[in-house]
Design a protein around this motif. Structure first.
Motif, mmCIF file in Angstrom:
data_model
loop_
_atom_site.group_PDB
_atom_site.id
_atom_site.type_symbol
_atom_site.label_atom_id
_atom_site.label_comp_id
_atom_site.label_asym_id
_atom_site.label_seq_id
_atom_site.Cartn_x
_atom_site.Cartn_y
_atom_site.Cartn_z
ATOM 1 N N LEU A 197 0.829 -1.200 0.000
ATOM 2 C CA LEU A 197 0.000 0.000 0.000
ATOM 3 C C LEU A 197 0.867 1.253 0.000
ATOM 4 C CD1 LEU A 197 -2.609 -1.180 2.643
ATOM 5 C CD2 LEU A 197 -3.012 -0.940 0.190
ATOM 6 N N ALA A 198 0.252 2.366 -0.396
ATOM 7 C CA ALA A 198 0.979 3.628 -0.480
ATOM 8 C C ALA A 198 1.245 4.192 0.910
ATOM 9 C CB ALA A 198 0.179 4.633 -1.297
ATOM 10 N N LEU A 199 2.344 4.915 1.012
ATOM 11 C CA LEU A 199 2.632 5.712 2.193
ATOM 12 C C LEU A 199 2.481 7.177 1.822
ATOM 13 C CD1 LEU A 199 5.812 3.943 3.605
ATOM 14 C CD2 LEU A 199 3.515 3.894 4.575
ATOM 15 N N GLY A 200 1.660 7.889 2.582
ATOM 16 C CA GLY A 200 1.554 9.319 2.407
ATOM 17 C C GLY A 200 2.565 10.029 3.279
ATOM 18 N N VAL A 201 2.770 11.302 3.019
ATOM 19 C CA VAL A 201 3.703 12.089 3.817
ATOM 20 C C VAL A 201 3.441 11.948 5.324
ATOM 21 C CG1 VAL A 201 4.357 14.465 4.412
ATOM 22 C CG2 VAL A 201 4.349 13.733 2.022
ATOM 23 N N PRO A 202 2.167 11.968 5.793
ATOM 24 C CA PRO A 202 1.944 11.832 7.240
ATOM 25 C C PRO A 202 2.407 10.489 7.803
ATOM 26 C CG PRO A 202 -0.010 12.733 6.157
ATOM 27 C CD PRO A 202 0.904 12.259 5.076
ATOM 28 N N GLU A 203 2.510 9.452 6.940
ATOM 29 C CA GLU A 203 2.892 8.121 7.425
ATOM 30 C C GLU A 203 4.390 7.854 7.326
ATOM 31 O OE1 GLU A 203 -1.204 8.133 6.145
ATOM 32 O OE2 GLU A 203 0.130 7.260 4.653
ATOM 33 N N TYR A 204 5.131 8.741 6.715
ATOM 34 C CA TYR A 204 6.572 8.531 6.627
ATOM 35 C C TYR A 204 7.159 8.473 8.030
ATOM 36 C CZ TYR A 204 6.802 9.650 1.596
ATOM 37 O OH TYR A 204 6.678 9.645 0.236
ATOM 38 N N ARG A 205 7.887 7.413 8.317
ATOM 39 C CA ARG A 205 8.561 7.325 9.605
ATOM 40 C C ARG A 205 9.772 6.414 9.492
ATOM 41 N NH1 ARG A 205 7.272 2.514 12.211
ATOM 42 N NH2 ARG A 205 5.335 1.487 11.571
ATOM 43 N N TYR A 206 10.678 6.622 10.406
ATOM 44 C CA TYR A 206 11.918 5.854 10.415
ATOM 45 C C TYR A 206 11.630 4.359 10.537
ATOM 46 C CZ TYR A 206 16.393 3.953 11.923
ATOM 47 O OH TYR A 206 17.524 3.202 12.017
ATOM 48 N N GLY A 207 12.382 3.571 9.795
ATOM 49 C CA GLY A 207 12.352 2.121 9.950
ATOM 50 C C GLY A 207 11.446 1.384 9.004
ATOM 51 N N LEU A 208 10.571 2.088 8.283
ATOM 52 C CA LEU A 208 9.660 1.405 7.378
ATOM 53 C C LEU A 208 10.414 0.904 6.144
ATOM 54 C CD1 LEU A 208 6.405 3.583 7.316
ATOM 55 C CD2 LEU A 208 6.753 1.377 8.419
ATOM 56 N N MET A 209 10.171 -0.347 5.794
ATOM 57 C CA MET A 209 10.721 -0.895 4.562
ATOM 58 C C MET A 209 9.853 -0.411 3.408
ATOM 59 S SD MET A 209 13.339 -2.687 5.481
ATOM 60 C CE MET A 209 13.612 -3.590 3.958
ATOM 61 N N VAL A 210 10.493 0.142 2.367
ATOM 62 C CA VAL A 210 9.735 0.776 1.297
ATOM 63 C C VAL A 210 10.266 0.384 -0.076
ATOM 64 C CG1 VAL A 210 9.051 2.752 2.705
ATOM 65 C CG2 VAL A 210 11.148 2.868 1.352
ATOM 66 N N THR A 211 9.385 0.522 -1.063
ATOM 67 C CA THR A 211 9.727 0.362 -2.466
ATOM 68 C C THR A 211 9.322 1.640 -3.182
ATOM 69 O OG1 THR A 211 9.341 -2.029 -2.387
ATOM 70 C CG2 THR A 211 9.334 -0.989 -4.557
ATOM 71 N N VAL A 212 10.250 2.238 -3.919
ATOM 72 C CA VAL A 212 9.985 3.493 -4.616
ATOM 73 C C VAL A 212 9.641 3.177 -6.067
ATOM 74 C CG1 VAL A 212 10.844 5.777 -5.205
ATOM 75 C CG2 VAL A 212 11.619 4.655 -3.105
ATOM 76 N N LEU A 213 8.492 3.671 -6.480
ATOM 77 C CA LEU A 213 7.971 3.386 -7.810
ATOM 78 C C LEU A 213 7.908 4.674 -8.623
ATOM 79 C CD1 LEU A 213 6.800 0.856 -9.277
ATOM 80 C CD2 LEU A 213 4.537 1.638 -8.562
ATOM 81 N N GLY A 214 8.385 4.647 -9.872
ATOM 82 C CA GLY A 214 8.283 5.781 -10.782
ATOM 83 C C GLY A 214 7.333 5.446 -11.920
ATOM 84 N N ILE A 215 6.363 6.333 -12.191
ATOM 85 C CA ILE A 215 5.350 6.087 -13.226
ATOM 86 C C ILE A 215 5.310 7.292 -14.159
ATOM 87 C CG2 ILE A 215 2.915 5.573 -13.682
ATOM 88 C CD1 ILE A 215 2.687 4.553 -10.805
ATOM 89 N N ALA A 216 5.297 7.044 -15.458
ATOM 90 C CA ALA A 216 5.262 8.122 -16.444
ATOM 91 C C ALA A 216 3.981 8.929 -16.308
ATOM 92 C CB ALA A 216 5.383 7.550 -17.851
#
Length: 999
Positions: free
Chosen positions: A935-954
C-alpha cells in the motif's frame, strides 16, 4: 511517585494465557550466565475457570524452587496477559460490554458515525448507542462550539434507557484540548447522572486521528469491567502468595504500566503476549543459537499457545519487526505501535475433526480444559496434543490414542504443517527461506521441518518465553502533543518535551539513571501557523526500588482477596479467526450497464470497486492528496444503504454538457480529526446558486491522487446530487496547488468563479483573479481562517475541455492498481506487487522500480502552509531486508533522497562513491510503497524504519507536450533548476467501462 525500598534484582515474570500460565524468576545480575539469569520456571495448565489459580500455582512453584523466604526477595511481579485481547477476538459476550459513544462536534463527523471501521460482527456485539452533541475544537485549539449541558443530559437519559454500563466520549481534536477540557467536562456531567457507568475520554486513550482513537477507546471501554475483575484476581493471588511488591502489567511495546493504570487502559496490553514472546525469544533463543551478531538473519518467531499461534519476525538486530503504517486489532484500525503479527487458530488444545474427505484443525480449542478433555488425559475430545502423543510425544497416557487411524494422524500432521507454512509465508516478504524460532507450550504439536524454512530452533526455556519477555520489560514515558511556538523556539519546545517524557518514565517506575530518549519526531501542521506536533519517547529500566502506591481500580468495591470464576468461552466464538473466503479475481466483472435514458454505458460501483479505487488513488497521490479512508467509509456506507455511484466515459458527454468539478483543500491533520463532512457538496451547491444552475450533467475530480480521487463520487452519489462521475481528472496524480491542473496549463483563466465552504456555515465565492496562481493563494489564506479544511467547487467546464485537456480514464487506472495490490495480498505475492502495479499501468516501458530500502531519515518543515521535507531511504544489507527480488531496481546501493512539498518532487540516488543521479522528477509520479503491504505511504505516514519500495510512473503527456506544462508541473515549479527526464512512455489507461461494457 511510589515509595522507596531497598533495591533487589529478582523479578517474577508471568504470562497468563487461556490455556497455560507460565512463571519465571529472573536474576538481573546473572543475565550473562548460561541460564540467562533464569533461576526458576514453571508452566501450569489453567485448569480452573478462576484465572488466579494458575497464577498461584505457577508463581508458588517458582518461589518454592528458590526456597527460603524467597517472596521477600522479589522486587516486582510483571504479568503479561492475552485475556483482554482474547475477549475481543473471541467475541465473548460474557467478557465484553456494549458501548455507547458520544461525539463532540457541532458540524462535523456525522457522515462517518462510530463503529464505521469495525467488522460487522463486532459492531453487532459492541454497538450500544451513538449520539452527537455540540462541542469539538479546531486545529488551532479554539472551540468549534461550546459544550451544551442540556444536550448532554438528554444523551444520559438515552444511555440509561439502553441499560449501558460503558460510554466513550470522543471530541474532535480532544488530544490538544488543554484549555476547555471538553471531554473531561462532559464526563463529569455524565458521571453525576449515570453512577456506576464507565466513562472513557478518548483523549486519555490515544492521540490525533479521531476514528482510530475512538476505535481504541470503544474496545477499551468494552473490557473495563472484565479488566478490573482480572487485575483484582491478580492482586488477590499476590496476597495469598505473600508477595508484598509492585504489580505491573506489560504493554504492547514491551514496556510496563502499574496495575491501576492497566485497569483503566487495558487496551494498551492487547499485544503484550506476542510482544513478550518476541522479546523473550530474542533474549533466549538468539543468544543460545551460537550465531554471532554479524551472522544473524531475520527469523520467524512462532508462539504456539493452547488456542492460537502468533507469528512475528525478529530482525537481525534481535528486535521484532514493527507493524506497517496499517495496523488492525481484531479487525479494527488502531493507532498504537504494535509488532507485525499474523495469527491462526492453531494451538495445543485445537480440536481435530475428521471430515468426509479431509481433516480440520481448530480454530476452536478446549483451551484451559486440555488436561481434562484431551484423550491422552482421559477426555473424549481429539486435539492436536493427542495427535502429537500418537506420534511419539511423551505426554499424558499415549495408550489412550493408540487406536487412532494412522491416516488420520498423517492428515492432521500435514494440515498443521500447511497451516504453519501458510502463516509463515504471510510474514515473509519474499519466498527466501528463513529460520523459525518455536516458543510457547503448544509448540510440541509443530513439525520439526517446514517448507520455506532453513531450520526450526527450539530454545531452552522455550515454553516460558512469554514469561521471560515479561520479566525483562522496561518502562516508557511519552509525550505526544501540539505546542504553540509563538513564544518558544523549536529547540526549546523539543527540550521541554524531552524533559517531560523522561519525567513521565520515572513517574511510571523507571530508574532515573537508566532513562534515555529513544525517539523524537516533529510534525509541522500545514495551514496552521505557530504550532507543531511533537512526539517524544523515553525508555528506562524498571527500578527495583519503585513501589506503586495506587491501589484503587474504580467503581466496584475492592475485593482483591475474593476469587472469581469465569465460564469458558464457547468454541464457536473463535470462528472469526478463520480465513475469509478467497476472492476470485479472474471471475469478477465490474457492473457496467446501459442507461436507457442516455443510451450510454455506466459503471455502477460496488464495495469491492471502491476498495480498489481507494488503494489505487493513494498510490497515484505520490504521498500527497490525503488518505482516502474517510471518503471510502462514507461511500461504502452509502452503497450498503442502497445509494448508487456511477462512472461514465468522457466520450459519452454531450457537447453542451455542464460539468462541475472540485475537491478538498486543507491540512491532512484536520482531515483525520474532522473526518469527511459535506464541504464539497456545500461548495457545489453554493456555486450552483451563484450561477443560477438548478442541476448539472456530470462531476469530475480535481485530482485522482489521494482523498480527492473519491471526492467527486460523494458529490455525484445518489445521496447527494445523483450525477455521473467522469472517468478522469485534471492532474493524473496529486499536486499541492489548485493552479497545477492541466486545464490551467491549456486554458488559463478557467478557475474562477469558484467557491470554498467550511462545512460549518462559512462560504467564500471568488469571482475574479488576474491569474490562476493568485486564486490558489487567496483560497489557501481563507482556508486557514475557515478551520484549515474546506471543500472547493470550480467554475463549471465543458465536454471539449474535458476531452482535450483532462487526464482521462484515471478512475479506471486507480481501480486496476488497487486490484493488483489486493491480488498480491491474497496470493502472498506482495514481494512482486511493484511489478504487478507496473503491469497494470502499462508495463516496464511506462513505470519502473526506482529503489528498495528502509527509511532512515525523515525531515519535515512548514512554509506558507505547505508541508515540506525530505525522506532518506537506505539500501540495507541483504540479510537484514529479507529480500531477494525478481527484478532489479533502477538504482542499488547507497541512499535515495526524496524531497516533498505535500507530494514527492524527485528521487535522487547517491551512490556509495558519492556520485548523484536523478532517478525521476515531477511531473512523473513518484510513489513510496510500504513493502510489507504493498500500500501507499503518504507524507503523514513517513517514519523511520519502514521498509519501502519506490515506484516511478510516467505522467500524462498533458504535462509534457507543452512548455507551460513543465513550467506548472515540472521541477522548476517547485524551485529546482534541473532538467526533466522522462521515467518512461505514458500509456493511456484502459477504460473499465469499455472493457466490461454490456454490449
Amino acid at each position: 511517585m511510589g515509595s522507596i525500598r531497598q533495591p533487589r534484582a529478582l523479578r517474577v515474570g508471568v504470562d497468563v494465557g487461556g490455556t497455560n500460565t507460565d512463571a519465571v524468576i529472573l536474576d538481573l545480575d546473572a543475565v550473562n550466565q548460561s541460564n540467562r539469569g533464569v533461576l526458576a520456571f514453571h508452566k501450569t495448565p489453567t485448569t480452573s475457570p478462576d484465572v488466579t489459580d494458575g497464577i498461584e500455582a505457577a508463581v508458588g512453584n517458582v518461589l518454592a524452587q528458590l526456597g527460603g523466604d524467597s517472596a521477600s526477595e522479589i522486587s516486582c511481579l510483571i504479568i503479561g496477559t492475552t485475556h483482554f485481547l482474547n475477549a475481543v477476538i473471541e467475541r465473548d459476550t460474557r467478557r465484553l460490554s456494549k458501548v455507547g459513544v458520544i461525539r463532540l462536534s457541532k458540524s462535523f463527523t456525522k457522515d462517518i458515525p462510530p463503529f464505521s471501521d469495525f467488522p460487522p460482527d463486532l459492531t453487532q456485539l459492541l454497538k450500544g448507542y451513538c449520539g452527537f452533541v455540540d462541542g469539538g475544537l479546531h486545529i488551532d485549539g479554539s472551540e468549534e462550539a461550546p459544550i451544551n449541558e442540556e444536550q448532554i443530559i438528554k444523551e444520559c437519559e438515552k444511555i440509561r434507557e439502553q441499560g449501558l454500563n460503558a460510554v466513550v466520549i470522543s471530541g474532535v481534536f480532544s488530544p490538544i484540548d488543554k484549555h476547555f477540557e471538553q471531554e473531561s467536562r462532559v464526563r463529569k456531567i455524565m458521571q453525576e447522572r449515570l453512577p456506576g457507568v464507565d466513562i472513557v475520554c478518548s483523549s486519555e486513550v490515544s492521540n490525533i486521528g479521531l476514528l482510530e482513537r475512538e476505535n481504541a477507546s470503544i474496545l477499551n471501554a468494552s473490557i473495563l469491567r472484565f479488566a478490573r475483575r482480572t487485575i483484582r484476581g491478580f492482586q488477590g493471588a499476590m496476597r495469598r502468595l505473600g508477595l508484598n511488591c509492585s504489580l505491573f502489567i506489560s504493554q504492547n511495546d514491551g514496556t510496563v504500566i502499574d496495575s491501576a493504570s492497566a485497569a483503566k487502559l487495558p487496551i494498551k496490553t492487547f499485544s503484550s503476549g506476542p510482544t513478550n514472546s518476541m522479546r523473550g525469544a530474542a533474549y533466549l533463543g538468539l543468544a543460545q543459537s551460537g550465531r554471532k551478531d554479524e551472522e544473524r538473519v531475520s527469523t520467524i518467531v512462532a508462539d504456539v499457545g493452547g488456542t492460537t499461534t502468533d507469528c512475528g519476525v525478529l530482525l537481525p538486530s534481535g528486535f521484532p519487526r514493527a507493524a506497517s503504517a496499517y495496523v488492525t486489532v481484531a479487525g479494527v484500525t488502531m493507532n498504537f505501535p504494535m509488532p507485525h503479527l499474523e495469527s491462526i487458530g492453531l494451538g495445543g488444545g485445537s480440536i481435530v475433526r475428521k471430515g468426509d474427505s479431509d481433516v480440520t484443525v481448530g480454530p476452536d480449542s478446549v483451551g484451559y480444559q486440555l488436561t481434562t478433555k484431551a484423550r491422552v488425559f482421559g477426555g473424549d475430545v481429539l486435539t492436536t496434543t493427542d495427535i502429537a502423543a500418537a506420534g511419539g510425544l511423551q505426554i499424558g497416557d499415549p495408550t489412550k490414542v493408540s487406536d487412532l487411524d494412522p491416516e488420520l494422524i498423517s492428515q492432521t500432521r500435514a494440515r498443521i504443517k500447511k497451516m504453519l507454512e501458510n502463516v509463515i509465508d504471510k510474514l515473509k516478504l519474499t519466498p527466501t527461506p528463513l529460520p523459525v524460532l518455536l516458543v510457547g507450550g503448544g509448540s510440541i504439536v509443530c513439525p520439526s521441518e517446514l517448507e520455506g524454512v532453513t531450520e526450526v530452533i527450539v530454545p531452552k526455556f522455550h515454553s516460558v518465553a512469554n514469561a521471560v519477555g515479561a520479566a525483562i520489560s522496561r518502562v516508557c514515558g511519552t509525550v505526544d502533543t501540539i505546542y504553540v511556538t509563538a513564544d518558544l523556539t523549536v529547540a526549546e519546545v523539543l527540550e521541554h518535551a524531552k524533559i517531560q517524557a523522561v519525567a513521565n518514565a520515572v513517574a511510571a517506575g523507571a530508574d532515573p539513571d537508566s532513562v534515555s530518549v529513544v525517539d523524537v519526531e516533529t510534525l509541522p501542521i500545514p495551514y496552521v501557523a505557530g504550532q507543531i506536533r511533537v512526539i517524544v519517547k523515553a525508555v528506562g529500566d524498571l527500578s527495583t526500588s519503585y513501589i506503586s502506591n495506587s491501589k484503587s481500580l474504580g467503581n466496584e468495591d475492592d475485593k482483591s482477596d475474593e476469587k472469581f470464576s469465569e465460564t469458558a468461552s464457547k468454541p464457536e466464538a473463535l470462528s472469526t479467526l478463520e480465513t475469509h473466503a478467497r476472492f476470485d479475481f479472474d471471475a469478477y466483472r465490474p457492473k457496467v450497464v446501459l442507461n436507457p435514458e442516455t443510451g450510454n454505458d455506466e459503471w455502477v460501483l460496488c464495495e469491492k470497486d471502491l476498495e480498489w479505487i481507494r488503494d489505487g488513488c493513494y498510490i497515484l497521490g505520490c504521498a500527497g492528496g490525503g488518505s482516502p479512508k474517510a471518503e471510502f467509509l462514507k461511500l461504502r456506507d452509502q452503497v450498503r444503504a442502497g445509494h448508487s455511484v456511477r462512472i461514465i466515459d468522457s466520450s459519452s458527454l454531450a457537447e453542451n454538457s455542464l460539468i462541475y468539478w472540485g475537491g478538498m483543500m486543507g491540512s491532512p491533520a484536520v482531515s483525520i480529526e474532522r473526518l469527511n463532512s459535506s464541504e464539497c457538496i456545500h461548495a457545489v451547491a453554493d456555486l450552483m446558486e451563484h450561477f443560477g444552475h438548478k442541476s448539472f450533467d456530470a462531476i469530475m475530480g480535481l485530482e485522482i491522487g489521494g482523498a480527492n480521487g473519491l471526492e467527486p463520487m460523494l458529490i455525484g452519489s445518489s445521496k447527494a446530487f445523483g450525477r455521473p462521475v467522469i472517468d478522469g481528472d485534471w492532474m493524473g496524480r496529486a499536486y499541492p496547488t489548485y493552479w497545477q491542473t492541466t486545464l490551467a496549463v491549456y486554458e488559463p483563466g478557467q478557475l474562477t468563479p469558484c467557491a470554498i465552504a467550511s462545512g460549518d456555515g462559512k462560504t467564500i465565492i471568488m469571482t475574479k483573479a488576474p491569474n490562476d496562481e493568485i486564486v490558489d493563494r487567496a483560497l489557501r489564506a481563507s482556508c486557514s481562517e475557515m478551520g484549515s479544511r474546506v471543500g472547493m467547487a470550480a467554475r463549471p467546464t465543458t465536454a471539449r475541455h474535458v476531452r482535450n485537456y483532462g487526464v482521462l480514464n484515471t478512475v479506471s487506472l486507480a481501480w486496476r492498481i488497487g486490484r493488483s495490490v489486493a491480488r498480491a495480498q491474497q496470493e502472498n505475492t506482495v514481494h512482486t506487487v511493484a511489478e504487478q502495479i507496473i503491469d497494470a499501468v502499462g508495463g516496464p516501458s511506462t513505470a519502473k522500480i526506482l529503489f528498495r530500502g528502509k527509511i532512515v531519515g525523515v525531515e519535515r518543515r512548514l512554509f506558507k502552509g505547505h508541508s515540506y521535507g525530505e525522506i532518506t531511504i537506505k539500501q540495507i544489507q541483504e540479510d537484514e531486508e529479507e529480500n531477494s527480488h525478481e527484478s532489479a531496481a533502477v538504482a542499488e546501493g547507497g541512499v535515495v533522497k526524496i524531497p516533498f512539498k505535500n507530494e514527492n518532487i524527485y528521487a535522487k540516488h547517491i551512490s556509495d562513491d558519492g556520485s548523484e543521479t536523478y532517478l525521476a522528477t515531477v511531473p512523473d509520479l513518484i510513489s513510496v510503497l510500504d513493502t510489507q503491504s504493498g500500500l501507499a505511504l503518504g507524507v503523514p505516514e513517513y517514519r523511520y524504519g519502514l521498509m519501502v519500495t519506490v515506484l516511478g510512473i510516467a505522467c500524462s503527456p498533458r504535462w509534457t507536450d507543452t512548455p507551460r506544462g513543465l513550467e506548472y508541473g515540472g521541477p522548476k515549479a517547485f524551485g529546482y533548476d534541473m532538467a526533466y527526464k522522462p521515467v518512461g512512455v505514458y500509456v493511456e489507461p484502459k477504460s473499465v467501462i469499455k472493457e466490461y461494457a454490456s454490449t
